[in-house]
Design an enzyme around this catalytic site. Structure first.
Site, PDB file in Angstrom:
ATOM      1  N   ASP A  97       0.861  -1.180   0.000  1.00  0.00           N
ATOM      2  CA  ASP A  97       0.000   0.000   0.000  1.00  0.00           C
ATOM      3  C   ASP A  97       0.901   1.235   0.000  1.00  0.00           C
ATOM      4  O   ASP A  97       1.803   1.346   0.834  1.00  0.00           O
ATOM      5  CB  ASP A  97      -0.881  -0.001   1.249  1.00  0.00           C
ATOM      6  CG  ASP A  97      -2.325   0.350   0.941  1.00  0.00           C
ATOM      7  OD1 ASP A  97      -2.527   1.372   0.275  1.00  0.00           O
ATOM      8  OD2 ASP A  97      -3.222  -0.385   1.355  1.00  0.00           O
ATOM      9  N   ASP A 185      -3.062   4.615  -2.421  1.00  0.00           N
ATOM     10  CA  ASP A 185      -4.184   5.120  -1.640  1.00  0.00           C
ATOM     11  C   ASP A 185      -4.609   6.507  -2.138  1.00  0.00           C
ATOM     12  O   ASP A 185      -3.768   7.394  -2.311  1.00  0.00           O
ATOM     13  CB  ASP A 185      -3.755   5.191  -0.169  1.00  0.00           C
ATOM     14  CG  ASP A 185      -4.881   5.536   0.765  1.00  0.00           C
ATOM     15  OD1 ASP A 185      -5.835   4.742   0.845  1.00  0.00           O
ATOM     16  OD2 ASP A 185      -4.807   6.588   1.427  1.00  0.00           O
ATOM     17  N   GLU A 236      -6.249   3.813  -6.168  1.00  0.00           N
ATOM     18  CA  GLU A 236      -7.569   4.016  -5.562  1.00  0.00           C
ATOM     19  C   GLU A 236      -7.999   5.434  -5.894  1.00  0.00           C
ATOM     20  O   GLU A 236      -7.298   6.389  -5.565  1.00  0.00           O
ATOM     21  CB  GLU A 236      -7.492   3.827  -4.040  1.00  0.00           C
ATOM     22  CG  GLU A 236      -8.852   3.981  -3.388  1.00  0.00           C
ATOM     23  CD  GLU A 236      -8.781   4.259  -1.893  1.00  0.00           C
ATOM     24  OE1 GLU A 236      -9.730   3.879  -1.200  1.00  0.00           O
ATOM     25  OE2 GLU A 236      -7.790   4.868  -1.426  1.00  0.00           O
ATOM     26  N   HIS A 309     -10.929  -3.480   2.696  1.00  0.00           N
ATOM     27  CA  HIS A 309     -10.897  -3.096   4.112  1.00  0.00           C
ATOM     28  C   HIS A 309     -11.824  -1.932   4.427  1.00  0.00           C
ATOM     29  O   HIS A 309     -12.064  -1.641   5.610  1.00  0.00           O
ATOM     30  CB  HIS A 309      -9.463  -2.734   4.518  1.00  0.00           C
ATOM     31  CG  HIS A 309      -8.929  -1.557   3.755  1.00  0.00           C
ATOM     32  ND1 HIS A 309      -8.611  -1.614   2.414  1.00  0.00           N
ATOM     33  CD2 HIS A 309      -8.691  -0.279   4.137  1.00  0.00           C
ATOM     34  CE1 HIS A 309      -8.192  -0.430   2.016  1.00  0.00           C
ATOM     35  NE2 HIS A 309      -8.222   0.401   3.040  1.00  0.00           N
ATOM     36  N   ASP A 310     -12.327  -1.244   3.404  1.00  0.00           N
ATOM     37  CA  ASP A 310     -13.224  -0.100   3.614  1.00  0.00           C
ATOM     38  C   ASP A 310     -14.682  -0.422   3.315  1.00  0.00           C
ATOM     39  O   ASP A 310     -15.547   0.442   3.478  1.00  0.00           O
ATOM     40  CB  ASP A 310     -12.813   1.064   2.699  1.00  0.00           C
ATOM     41  CG  ASP A 310     -11.573   1.788   3.183  1.00  0.00           C
ATOM     42  OD1 ASP A 310     -11.298   1.743   4.399  1.00  0.00           O
ATOM     43  OD2 ASP A 310     -10.875   2.396   2.347  1.00  0.00           O
TER      44      ASP A 310
END
Length: 531
Positions: A97, A185, A236, A309-310
């Site tokens: 990440d 991210d 993302e 994860h979100d």
């Protein structure tokens, strides 16, 4: 360079909740090493590891204090180096990440290099994604700094070339260690309109989502770093439209390999706010995914995901996590994995893990959830109404510990887990994975088929039964070959003419067929035909 990532399947690990090796209740790198055989057996190719960098952990590791140090909770750099070695030995690749829209306010840059951040004498009206103003007053500088997320996550100033070079140097350092790519991210937020105008009702998205210089920065990053390594990149990108996605992923433009879109994740909300719930209209989902399949075919690349994860657990969201949990988990998997793009499996998705319903708001850990609860209670919204939204959409749904077995805490830890386990771990866990009818074996078969069948990578996509509110059906086609995919998103029994071809995969023991398809609740059937 070979586009190996087009035939790959990615598995996302949220390290805090995956496997705890030392009994402190927190998942760690040595725990991941213990479970690499499980991942190798599943057949996935790339492991996306959510942040393991040194962090005060205000936003579960997305607030980075030191980009080149491992968080104590997760282990040491030696553990990380062993993880890479063990993964590569098994043919697995590691995608890290990359969080470079912001750092932690405890990063040394924040005090030693203030010019690396965004400062204003007067704040505008932008709101943070985590509630409240996106500006925080700093007593020392007597100025406000921008934080689109937590107040402990100041945004980096990408206008500063020295800051950009520091980021690129850090990226090279990880790639030279053997990392095989980056999941970036909120990377499309890095360029802000330098006039910092007010946004309508505090929504500044138009001035920092896909901002004025974002393509310049990504092309520079590609030129300086990414192009020099054989790696995979996914950005993302909240608020990115299809036309944005084509620009970001067009090979000629040299930016990123693929992006995460959020459009299909907003179809079960009634307004722009994720907590404002409405039932999913299947036709909305079909139109949306069809649009993305067509637009990026031959001009970019899709990433395919239901969970991360979100996001809440998909079997609780678009499936049925009760009577038809197993059937709907498999159906949702088939629906996604036969499309064009690189599919992502989030830990626990391959065993049909579900959302959790904690009794008390005190049991929740996620900063976004807790801030929203506090804000809505102060506005007089009843507790029960807020909890209903949290049960459906809260990020902690994805963050409960991985359910390995039926023992206490699902075998995740011998200590007290950092967040409570879902009580259903006694029945939903990996113990049945060798059973031919398990969700795990179904996922394993999907991963295998993608490797073997070029039609899944390259075929044209055609939506069938467009206006039907219960079935999602489509074909994939290349010259001389066709796949036909049927997915029943309802508890109703549905009938359709049977397409030609051999049965490839299905989620009931024996499909019913007498010259027609009879789809039972949440049934999926895929046919394969050589033309």
């Amino acid at each position: 360079m070979a586009e190996w990532w087009k035939k790959s399947t990615v598995y996302q690990i949220y390290p805090r909740s995956f496997m705890d090796s030392n009994g402190d209740g927190i998942g760690d790198i040595r725990g991941i090493i213990q479970k690499l055989d499980y991942l190798e057996e599943l057949g996935v190719d790339i492991i996306w590891l959510s942040p393991v960098y040194d962090s005060p952990n205000d936003d579960n590791g997305y607030d980075i204090r030191d980009y080149q140090k491992i968080m104590d909770d997760f282990g040491t750099m030696e553990d990380f180096e062993e993880l890479i070695g063990q993964m590569h030995k098994r043919g697995l690749k590691l995608m890290m990440d990359l969080v470079v829209n912001h750092t932690s306010d405890e990063h040394e840059w924040f005090s030693s290099k203030p010019e690396y951040y965004i400062w204003r004498d007067e704040p505008n009206n932008w709101r943070s994604f985590f509630s409240g103003s996106a500006w925080e007053y700093d007593q020392q500088r007597e100025q406000y700094f921008l934080h689109l997320f937590s107040r402990k996550q100041p945004d980096l100033n990408w206008e500063n070339p020295e800051m950009r070079e520091a980021v690129y140097g850090m990226m090279r350092w990880w790639l030279d260690k053997g990392v095989d790519g980056f999941r970036m991210d909120v990377i499309n937020l890095i360029s802000k309109d330098q006039d910092f105008p007010d946004g309508p009702d505090g929504d500044g998205g138009a001035f920092y989502m896909n901002g004025p210089k974002v393509h310049d920065y990504l092309q520079e990053m590609n030129r300086e770093v990414l192009s020099k390594y054989d790696i995979v990149t996914v950005g993302e990108m909240p608020g990115a439209t299809i036309s944005d996605a084509i620009k970001y992923t067009d090979e000629e433009r040299k930016e990123v390999n693929m992006i995460f879109t959020f459009e299909h994740m907003g179809l079960d909300q009634a307004s722009g706010e994720k907590w404002d719930l409405k039932p999913l209209q299947l036709t909305d989902l079909k139109y949306n995914l069809e649009h993305w399949q067509h637009a990026l075919h031959n001009s970019g690349w899709n990433s395919l995901y239901w969970n991360n994860h979100d996001q809440p657990r998909i079997v609780s969201r678009f499936g049925n996590d009760g009577e038809y949990r197993v059937e709907s988990a498999k159906m949702l998997a088939a629906c996604l994995h036969f499309m064009q793009g690189t599919p992502y499996i989030y830990q626990g998705e391959e065993i049909g893990m579900t959302n959790v319903r904690f009794d008390s708001i005190e049991e929740y850990k996620d900063i976004e959830t807790l801030n929203m609860y506090k804000e809505k209670r102060s506005l007089g919204v009843p507790h029960e109404k807020i909890m209903h939204s949290i049960y459906a959409k809260g990020r902690d749904n994805a963050r409960t510990p991985m359910q390995w077995n039926a023992e206490v805490h699902g075998g995740f830890t011998i200590g007290t887990p950092w967040i409570a386990s879902n009580p259903n771990h006694s029945t939903i866990n990996t113990l049945d994975r060798d059973d031919s009818g398990s969700i795990y074996q179904f996922y394993k078969k999907l991963v295998e088929l993608r490797k073997k069948m070029d039609i899944i990578t390259h075929g044209n996509f055609t939506l069938l039964h467009r206006e039907d509110e219960n079935v999602f059906a489509y074909t994939r086609e290349v010259p001389g070959e066709q796949l036909t995919v049927y997915c029943n998103f309802s508890e109703q029994q549905l009938e359709f003419p049977r397409p030609q071809g051999e049965l490839l995969i299905h989620n009931y023991e024996k499909p019913e067929s007498m010259g027609k398809i009879i789809l039972r609740p949440y049934e999926t059937i895929v046919f394969h035909k050589k033309i």
